[in-house]
Design an enzyme around this catalytic site. Structure first.
Site, PDB file in Angstrom:
ATOM      1  N   ARG A  22       0.826  -1.219   0.000  1.00  0.00           N
ATOM      2  CA  ARG A  22       0.000   0.000   0.000  1.00  0.00           C
ATOM      3  C   ARG A  22       0.855   1.262   0.000  1.00  0.00           C
ATOM      4  O   ARG A  22       0.572   2.203  -0.752  1.00  0.00           O
ATOM      5  CB  ARG A  22      -0.957   0.010   1.195  1.00  0.00           C
ATOM      6  CG  ARG A  22      -2.040  -1.051   1.092  1.00  0.00           C
ATOM      7  CD  ARG A  22      -2.938  -1.045   2.302  1.00  0.00           C
ATOM      8  NE  ARG A  22      -2.138  -1.293   3.499  1.00  0.00           N
ATOM      9  CZ  ARG A  22      -2.513  -0.989   4.729  1.00  0.00           C
ATOM     10  NH1 ARG A  22      -3.685  -0.428   4.949  1.00  0.00           N
ATOM     11  NH2 ARG A  22      -1.740  -1.252   5.758  1.00  0.00           N
ATOM     12  N   ASN A  40      -6.089  -2.832   1.962  1.00  0.00           N
ATOM     13  CA  ASN A  40      -6.017  -4.283   2.095  1.00  0.00           C
ATOM     14  C   ASN A  40      -7.423  -4.833   2.200  1.00  0.00           C
ATOM     15  O   ASN A  40      -8.303  -4.203   2.805  1.00  0.00           O
ATOM     16  CB  ASN A  40      -5.249  -4.687   3.354  1.00  0.00           C
ATOM     17  CG  ASN A  40      -3.758  -4.524   3.219  1.00  0.00           C
ATOM     18  OD1 ASN A  40      -3.219  -4.432   2.124  1.00  0.00           O
ATOM     19  ND2 ASN A  40      -3.070  -4.489   4.344  1.00  0.00           N
TER      20      ASN A  40
END
Length: 94
Positions: A22, A40
């Site tokens: 990320r 996520n």
């Protein structure tokens, strides 16, 4: 000059959690001038929504397929959507 805008939601499969995916995706997107978000998912995938110049979005999709060091991407599913109210930055959603 081509200034077509494009928006894509992508789901990234493989070893993409607990590898800094990320943070890496946010850094890559910002570097390309894209806006959107990344998060996520419970199933172990990462989902990202990206919007911006057509060429930059295409580049980001290719980068998502590579991923950061330590990741192993097995598949990237993409779905185009209409650019309506794009965010003004790129965020990591917890």
């Amino acid at each position: 000059m081509d200034d077509r805008q494009r928006a894509v939601q992508a789901r990234v499969h493989g070893k993409v959690q607990r590898v800094g995916y990320r943070l890496w995706a946010r850094r890559e997107a910002i570097g390309l001038g894209l806006v959107g978000w990344v998060r996520n998912e419970r199933d172990g995938t990462v989902t990202t929504s990206i919007a911006g110049a057509d060429a930059a979005v295409s580049t980001m999709i290719e980068r998502l397929r590579q991923g950061p060091t330590g990741s192993s991407v097995s598949n990237v599913e993409t779905e185009e959507f209409e650019v309506l109210d794009a965010p003004v930055d790129f965020r990591i959603i917890a």
